[in-house]
Design a protein around this motif. Structure first.
Motif, mmCIF file in Angstrom:
data_model
loop_
_atom_site.group_PDB
_atom_site.id
_atom_site.type_symbol
_atom_site.label_atom_id
_atom_site.label_comp_id
_atom_site.label_asym_id
_atom_site.label_seq_id
_atom_site.Cartn_x
_atom_site.Cartn_y
_atom_site.Cartn_z
ATOM 1 N N UNK A 264 -9.100 19.603 39.676
ATOM 2 C CA UNK A 264 -7.996 18.979 40.400
ATOM 3 C C UNK A 264 -7.819 17.556 39.870
ATOM 4 N N UNK A 265 -6.652 17.292 39.313
ATOM 5 C CA UNK A 265 -6.372 15.995 38.698
ATOM 6 C C UNK A 265 -5.421 15.232 39.612
ATOM 7 N N UNK A 266 -5.918 14.150 40.213
ATOM 8 C CA UNK A 266 -5.125 13.408 41.199
ATOM 9 C C UNK A 266 -4.850 11.991 40.711
ATOM 10 N N UNK A 267 -3.577 11.664 40.593
ATOM 11 C CA UNK A 267 -3.159 10.330 40.171
ATOM 12 C C UNK A 267 -2.981 9.430 41.390
ATOM 13 N N UNK A 268 -2.820 8.131 41.122
ATOM 14 C CA UNK A 268 -2.394 7.189 42.147
ATOM 15 C C UNK A 268 -1.137 6.500 41.628
ATOM 16 N N UNK A 269 -0.582 5.603 42.386
ATOM 17 C CA UNK A 269 0.749 5.092 42.034
ATOM 18 C C UNK A 269 0.768 4.201 40.793
ATOM 19 N N UNK A 270 -0.407 3.832 40.269
ATOM 20 C CA UNK A 270 -0.444 3.020 39.055
ATOM 21 C C UNK A 270 -1.024 3.765 37.852
ATOM 22 N N UNK A 271 -1.358 5.023 38.009
ATOM 23 C CA UNK A 271 -1.864 5.801 36.874
ATOM 24 C C UNK A 271 -0.756 6.003 35.855
ATOM 25 N N UNK A 272 -1.044 5.682 34.606
ATOM 26 C CA UNK A 272 -0.063 5.887 33.543
ATOM 27 C C UNK A 272 0.209 7.384 33.389
ATOM 28 N N UNK A 273 1.467 7.746 33.248
ATOM 29 C CA UNK A 273 1.856 9.158 33.144
ATOM 30 C C UNK A 273 1.182 9.839 31.952
ATOM 31 N N UNK A 274 1.023 9.109 30.846
ATOM 32 C CA UNK A 274 0.404 9.707 29.662
ATOM 33 C C UNK A 274 -1.079 9.983 29.892
ATOM 34 N N UNK A 275 -1.732 9.129 30.676
ATOM 35 C CA UNK A 275 -3.141 9.346 31.019
ATOM 36 C C UNK A 275 -3.280 10.582 31.902
ATOM 37 N N UNK A 276 -2.400 10.700 32.867
ATOM 38 C CA UNK A 276 -2.390 11.873 33.748
ATOM 39 C C UNK A 276 -2.249 13.154 32.927
ATOM 40 N N UNK A 277 -1.322 13.164 31.993
ATOM 41 C CA UNK A 277 -1.101 14.349 31.168
ATOM 42 C C UNK A 277 -2.287 14.608 30.240
ATOM 43 N N UNK A 278 -2.912 13.531 29.742
ATOM 44 C CA UNK A 278 -4.054 13.712 28.848
ATOM 45 C C UNK A 278 -5.232 14.347 29.566
ATOM 46 N N UNK A 279 -5.464 13.947 30.812
ATOM 47 C CA UNK A 279 -6.576 14.531 31.561
ATOM 48 C C UNK A 279 -6.270 15.975 31.947
ATOM 49 N N UNK A 280 -5.026 16.299 32.193
ATOM 50 C CA UNK A 280 -4.652 17.701 32.405
ATOM 51 C C UNK A 280 -5.006 18.517 31.162
ATOM 52 N N UNK A 281 -4.688 17.992 29.978
ATOM 53 C CA UNK A 281 -5.000 18.694 28.738
ATOM 54 C C UNK A 281 -6.507 18.769 28.512
ATOM 55 N N UNK A 282 -7.220 17.707 28.856
ATOM 56 C CA UNK A 282 -8.681 17.735 28.723
ATOM 57 C C UNK A 282 -9.276 18.821 29.616
ATOM 58 N N UNK A 283 -8.809 18.917 30.851
ATOM 59 C CA UNK A 283 -9.314 19.938 31.775
ATOM 60 C C UNK A 283 -9.129 21.327 31.175
ATOM 61 N N UNK A 284 -7.978 21.566 30.600
ATOM 62 C CA UNK A 284 -7.734 22.862 29.959
ATOM 63 C C UNK A 284 -8.676 23.066 28.765
ATOM 64 N N UNK A 285 -8.960 21.986 28.050
ATOM 65 C CA UNK A 285 -9.799 22.073 26.854
ATOM 66 C C UNK A 285 -11.234 22.439 27.178
ATOM 67 N N UNK A 286 -11.693 22.150 28.395
ATOM 68 C CA UNK A 286 -13.054 22.542 28.789
ATOM 69 C C UNK A 286 -13.024 23.784 29.675
ATOM 70 N N UNK A 287 -11.942 24.559 29.526
ATOM 71 C CA UNK A 287 -11.816 25.870 30.157
ATOM 72 C C UNK A 287 -11.735 25.804 31.679
ATOM 73 N N UNK A 288 -11.062 24.770 32.175
ATOM 74 C CA UNK A 288 -10.786 24.675 33.601
ATOM 75 C C UNK A 288 -9.351 25.130 33.889
ATOM 76 N N UNK A 289 -9.117 25.546 35.114
ATOM 77 C CA UNK A 289 -7.755 25.732 35.600
ATOM 78 C C UNK A 289 -7.278 24.363 36.053
ATOM 79 N N UNK A 290 -6.357 23.770 35.312
ATOM 80 C CA UNK A 290 -5.904 22.407 35.601
ATOM 81 C C UNK A 290 -4.908 22.430 36.760
ATOM 82 N N UNK A 291 -5.217 21.647 37.801
ATOM 83 C CA UNK A 291 -4.429 21.646 39.030
ATOM 84 C C UNK A 291 -3.932 20.227 39.305
ATOM 85 N N UNK A 292 -2.738 19.865 38.818
ATOM 86 C CA UNK A 292 -2.241 18.497 39.005
ATOM 87 C C UNK A 292 -1.861 18.214 40.453
ATOM 88 N N UNK A 293 -2.248 17.027 40.927
ATOM 89 C CA UNK A 293 -1.919 16.563 42.281
ATOM 90 C C UNK A 293 -1.173 15.244 42.118
#
Length: 297
Positions: free
Chosen positions: A153-182
């Motif tokens: 589960x990838x949870x951003x806050x109001x100051x998280x850079x959008x590119x960082x949020x997307x990068x961690x979603x991709x990282x989660x997928x890369x380690x064989x997780x089901x990426x769940x953006x919040x």
């Protein structure tokens, strides 16, 4: 995705799992903990995960040995983080401990490093001011036994850079997780928003003397047709985690949580019953009573 080197801060039950899962999927991983004693326990956990991966995933000895070789353990925080593209924090659910870690990391981590907390109970805005890099901070939450319960589960806050949020979603997928953006802060994410009230209800029943843990588990297992009750789930989580959560909430005046904390301390933790990790929790392992075909009779 630019993430190549990962540092996991905290080598407890879930920290060790995060580190091994990341290494198993090809990343070099630095594992940090506060002293040599903690790292001795970490080595035992990490070595034990080899058998779990072979049994549950059908993988080979060569694959798990290769994953282990990609792990390096440190008690020196600066050495552990010096090349990290990503830090995953998995230290105890105590605000002061997390604050102290992030304040140190803010001074010594490379500018490129993204910080991600695995906190189960806190939200990013509770920790962000300690990180020194709000745009590169978010939460990345895993379920226990992550190699089979592979939610991230990838949870951003109001100051998280959008590119960082997307990068961690991709990282989660890369380690064989089901990426769940919040997309908004939510205490408990999705999974714990559903799970925690369930576990709280079970703990209240026992701490208030309504029923014993086995009876509560039997009720849930028989009534819902599932293989494990709430106290079996708590054993998997590890009993230090719900105890620490109860202690923190008791400090704010929650009398019921104080009662639960006292129950965990006297009946379990003081007796070395910390869950599956120690072979004893509410049940004894590796063959807990709830797996007995006669448990529900």
């Amino acid at each position: 995705m630019d993430i190549k080197q990962v540092m996991v801060a905290g080598s407890g039950v879930l920290g060790s799992q995060i580190a091994f899962q990341t290494a198993f999927n090809g990343f070099n991983v630095s594992v940090y903990d506060i002293n040599d004693e903690a790292l001795v326990r970490a080595k035992e956990r990490l070595t034990g995960l080899k058998a779990d991966y072979k049994e549950d995933l059908g993988t080979t000895q060569e694959a798990v040995d290769a994953a282990y070789e990609r792990l390096t353990l440190f008690t020196d925080l600066a050495e552990a983080v010096k090349d990290a593209d990503l830090v995953i924090e998995a230290v105890p659910e105590v605000l002061d401990i997390k604050k102290a870690l992030y304040e140190k990391l803010a001074k010594i981590a490379p500018e490129k490093t993204i910080f991600a907390s695995n906190s189960s109970t806190m939200i990013p805005s509770q920790l962000v001011e300690f990180t020194g890099r709000p745009e590169k901070f978010l939460h990345l939450h895993f379920a226990n036994r992550i190699w089979v319960n592979n939610t991230a589960e990838i949870m951003k806050h109001d100051r998280t850079d959008a590119s960082v949020f997307e990068e961690i979603i991709e990282f989660a997928k890369a380690i064989n997780m089901i990426a769940l953006p919040i997309y908004k802060e939510q205490p408990g994410y999705i999974l714990n928003s559903l799970l925690v009230p369930f576990l709280d209800a079970a703990q209240n029943l026992v701490a208030n003397g309504i029923a014993d843990p086995e009876t509560v588990d039997k009720t849930w297992m028989a009534g819902m047709g599932v293989s494990r009750g709430p106290f079996g789930v708590l054993d998997i989580i590890g009993l230090n985690t719900p105890y620490n959560i109860a202690v923190e909430k008791a400090k704010s005046g929650n009398d019921q949580k104080a009662k639960i904390a006292e129950y965990f301390k006297t009946e379990l933790i003081d007796k070395g019953r910390l869950g599956i990790q120690t072979g004893k929790g509410f049940y004894d392992y590796p063959h807990p009573k709830y797996e007995d075909p006669n448990f529900l009779k």
